[in-house]
Design an enzyme around this catalytic site. Sequence first.
Site, short mmCIF file in Angstrom:
data_model
loop_
_atom_site.label_atom_id
_atom_site.label_comp_id
_atom_site.label_asym_id
_atom_site.label_seq_id
_atom_site.Cartn_x
_atom_site.Cartn_y
_atom_site.Cartn_z
N SER A 260 32.23 -47.94 10.34
CA SER A 260 31.67 -47.73 8.89
C SER A 260 30.90 -46.49 8.75
O SER A 260 30.82 -45.65 9.80
CB SER A 260 30.62 -48.56 8.54
OG SER A 260 29.45 -48.58 9.01
N GLY A 261 30.63 -46.03 7.35
CA GLY A 261 30.07 -44.79 7.20
C GLY A 261 28.55 -45.08 7.11
O GLY A 261 28.00 -43.91 6.61
N ASP A 262 28.17 -46.21 7.51
CA ASP A 262 26.63 -46.39 7.36
C ASP A 262 26.29 -47.34 8.53
O ASP A 262 27.08 -47.69 9.38
CB ASP A 262 26.27 -46.92 5.81
CG ASP A 262 24.79 -46.52 5.41
OD1 ASP A 262 24.22 -46.66 6.27
OD2 ASP A 262 24.77 -46.29 4.43
N ASP A 263 25.15 -48.17 8.34
CA ASP A 263 24.67 -49.08 9.35
C ASP A 263 25.67 -50.11 9.67
O ASP A 263 26.36 -50.53 8.55
CB ASP A 263 23.46 -49.52 9.18
CG ASP A 263 22.28 -48.60 8.75
OD1 ASP A 263 22.11 -47.57 9.65
OD2 ASP A 263 21.66 -48.66 7.69
#
Length: 481
Positions: A260-263
């Site tokens: 993903s692009g985040d957590d």
Amino acid sequence: MCAYFALLILQLTRIAIVLVFVALLLGPSGVEARKGRVLESFEYTAMSCRGFSASITDFGGIGDGKTSNTKAFKDAVNHLSQYASDGGAQLYVPAGQWLTGSFSLTSHFTLYLHKDAVLLASQDMNEWPVLKALPSYGRGRDAAGGRFASLIFGTNLTDVIVTGANGTIDGQGAFWWQSFHKGKLKYTRPYLIEFMYSDNIQISNVTLLNSPSWNVHPVYSSNILVQGITIIAPITSPNTDGINPDSCTNVRIEDSYIVSGDDCIAVKSGWDEYGISFGMPTKQLVIRRLTCISPYSAAIALGSEMSGGIQDVRAEDITAVHTESGVRIKTARGRGGFVKDIYVKGMTLHTMKWVFWMTGNYKAHADNHYDPNALPVIQGINYRDVVADNVSMAARLEGIEGDPFTQICISNVTIGMAAKAKKVPWTCTDIEGITSGVSPRPCDQLPDQGPEKLTACDFPAEPLSIDQVVLKSCTFRMNHM
């Protein structure tokens, strides 16, 4: 001889008629009849089995990737809700590309996706209802106003299952990401799956692609199982968190793979004064056998919206590759709340910026009305049995002046530093704790207690109640509509 050939032709004609009739009954696949109705039964595992079954094609669904099926899904759920008190119902989504906007599920209900089924999120904003901001947040995350309903949504439900044979839910997020970057959104982007104020939820054996924002968001809910799911989004996509339990109790996340692009997992419980007022913590959370790739975020994040509190989180058998940090605690003055009784063991990490990261100056606030004297309590943080390689910096641990993070315990940790690693592998301010068997040598605020304390950092032996949940073998048989 002519009579013989005439009889042979008559027999072949009869056989041909029978074959045509059978083909009409069974359809091209031999499994699905006309309109995609399943004649062959199959089995799957779930928290609850259902007494009635139907296919989305029974409600006019068309899986051509172009026709909107929002009405078909709403009609299907509405019709099947009548069976909630009589064994519940399951809705089958056969192979195909099923374009749809947001739709809500009902209690005692299973949504099942065939392995070649793809739910395609509509890019027509008229198919996304707007909801009020969550009360524990006070505003939307992308804009001050409300938020778009999630693709699969539900509120005040019990006994809800989203599962399948690893079918796909594609959020077609590029459309939303571009609007977000251009500042054109009046409301917060939708998530792929969200359940609010609900109990007994299972999300399993599905693949989630390209979510507009967060992927899975149970909020104000309890008794939740997320198992065997795959989440994939571009590593530069904005806010595409994997699984975000938010003000939830008794949650089990396991056997999942997230890029993903985040957590990959972000544990939350409300934002500043709104979260403090709402006062609903996330607690009794199990995370195990997680694989994460997220170069700009954490494998597991606690916060930053943690104002209702986070307590009793147990994570084990975590693998992260090309990820910014293994575990990160994010908070700030004004958050209030607490993060305590956190237990992590058995992490294997490859190519990381930090292994451990605690941030007491995460400055994003809901508005300017937060109380700067609302200080978070961060205590009882336990990490053990960690192996990492190609790491730029072992740890960055930054508490809050006058509000130190306490009772930190780190043991049996071996960190292999990268060739171009920072000269000082640990930076520590406003923290207190102990270590044992940690390499490279930690900062002075975490004194080494010697090899006899290798198992000093706690990890509870008693299982949580969500660990007692055993899935049943369920049989899917199509009922005639």
